[in-house]
Design a protein around this motif. Sequence first.
Motif, PDB file in Angstrom:
ATOM      1  N   ARG A 130       0.837  -1.212   0.000  1.00  0.00           N
ATOM      2  CA  ARG A 130       0.000   0.000   0.000  1.00  0.00           C
ATOM      3  C   ARG A 130       0.868   1.255   0.000  1.00  0.00           C
ATOM      4  N   GLN A 131       1.942   1.253   0.790  1.00  0.00           N
ATOM      5  CA  GLN A 131       2.824   2.422   0.860  1.00  0.00           C
ATOM      6  C   GLN A 131       3.489   2.721  -0.487  1.00  0.00           C
ATOM      7  N   TRP A 132       3.762   1.671  -1.246  1.00  0.00           N
ATOM      8  CA  TRP A 132       4.458   1.818  -2.527  1.00  0.00           C
ATOM      9  C   TRP A 132       3.475   1.963  -3.693  1.00  0.00           C
ATOM     10  N   GLY A 133       2.333   2.569  -3.466  1.00  0.00           N
ATOM     11  CA  GLY A 133       1.403   2.844  -4.561  1.00  0.00           C
ATOM     12  C   GLY A 133       0.288   1.834  -4.680  1.00  0.00           C
ATOM     13  N   ASP A 134      -0.019   1.156  -3.577  1.00  0.00           N
ATOM     14  CA  ASP A 134      -1.072   0.140  -3.560  1.00  0.00           C
ATOM     15  C   ASP A 134      -0.820  -0.936  -4.623  1.00  0.00           C
ATOM     16  N   PRO A 139       4.785  -9.214 -11.242  1.00  0.00           N
ATOM     17  CA  PRO A 139       5.757  -8.420 -10.506  1.00  0.00           C
ATOM     18  C   PRO A 139       5.580  -6.919 -10.761  1.00  0.00           C
ATOM     19  N   THR A 140       5.813  -6.157  -9.730  1.00  0.00           N
ATOM     20  CA  THR A 140       5.941  -4.695  -9.838  1.00  0.00           C
ATOM     21  C   THR A 140       7.284  -4.356  -9.219  1.00  0.00           C
ATOM     22  N   THR A 141       8.080  -3.632  -9.978  1.00  0.00           N
ATOM     23  CA  THR A 141       9.450  -3.364  -9.574  1.00  0.00           C
ATOM     24  C   THR A 141       9.726  -1.866  -9.643  1.00  0.00           C
ATOM     25  N   TYR A 142      10.407  -1.369  -8.622  1.00  0.00           N
ATOM     26  CA  TYR A 142      10.796   0.036  -8.570  1.00  0.00           C
ATOM     27  C   TYR A 142      12.314   0.127  -8.577  1.00  0.00           C
ATOM     28  N   LEU A 143      12.822   1.103  -9.305  1.00  0.00           N
ATOM     29  CA  LEU A 143      14.244   1.412  -9.263  1.00  0.00           C
ATOM     30  C   LEU A 143      14.392   2.735  -8.533  1.00  0.00           C
ATOM     31  N   VAL A 144      15.186   2.721  -7.465  1.00  0.00           N
ATOM     32  CA  VAL A 144      15.349   3.875  -6.585  1.00  0.00           C
ATOM     33  C   VAL A 144      16.790   4.359  -6.685  1.00  0.00           C
TER      34      VAL A 144
END
Length: 175
Positions: A130-134, A139-144
């Motif tokens: 939820r914190q990361w955009g619900d 897979p859902t992957t974020y690059l930070v």
Amino acid sequence: MTYLSLSGQRRRRTLQAAVALGAVGALGLAGCAGRDPAPESTFVLLDGSKATTADLKGKVTLVNFWATTCVTCVKEMPSIVATYQKYQSQGFETLAVAMEYDPPAWVLNFTQSRQLPFKVALDNTGDIARQWGDVKLTPTTYLVDKQGRIVKRYVGEPDFPALHTLIEELLAQKV
């Protein structure tokens, strides 16, 4: 004649809409300069220890939401491992976050049997997703980036050669 004219108008409108969407897409990419900060989260790792978003600052980090029952997640995992192994010595981190519906025993078994070399977290409550955009789709992957800002979000398997190029660009940047 009228039919052809209407058909031509429809094609023209469709083309105009496509061009407009392309412009919005291009602006969206250009707008990445104002990157959103990664949400403040606490990750409970399989070994019981904790990691926070703040711990990731100073490193380029891949945060991957996945599930053992997700076919694409299982398929992409060797590429995620290879990416981690290729860049870890340069300040790259990977954090795999198992979805709340994934049984912890299955996650542990998958992690051990595949010898995942990076941090694996359990999101037992769904709070992290939820914190990361619900996040609902895996897979859902974020690059930070090193400053803790989200650079890119992938839904589905990333294009790994393009991802590697982006990782290399981010690793080359100063903190």
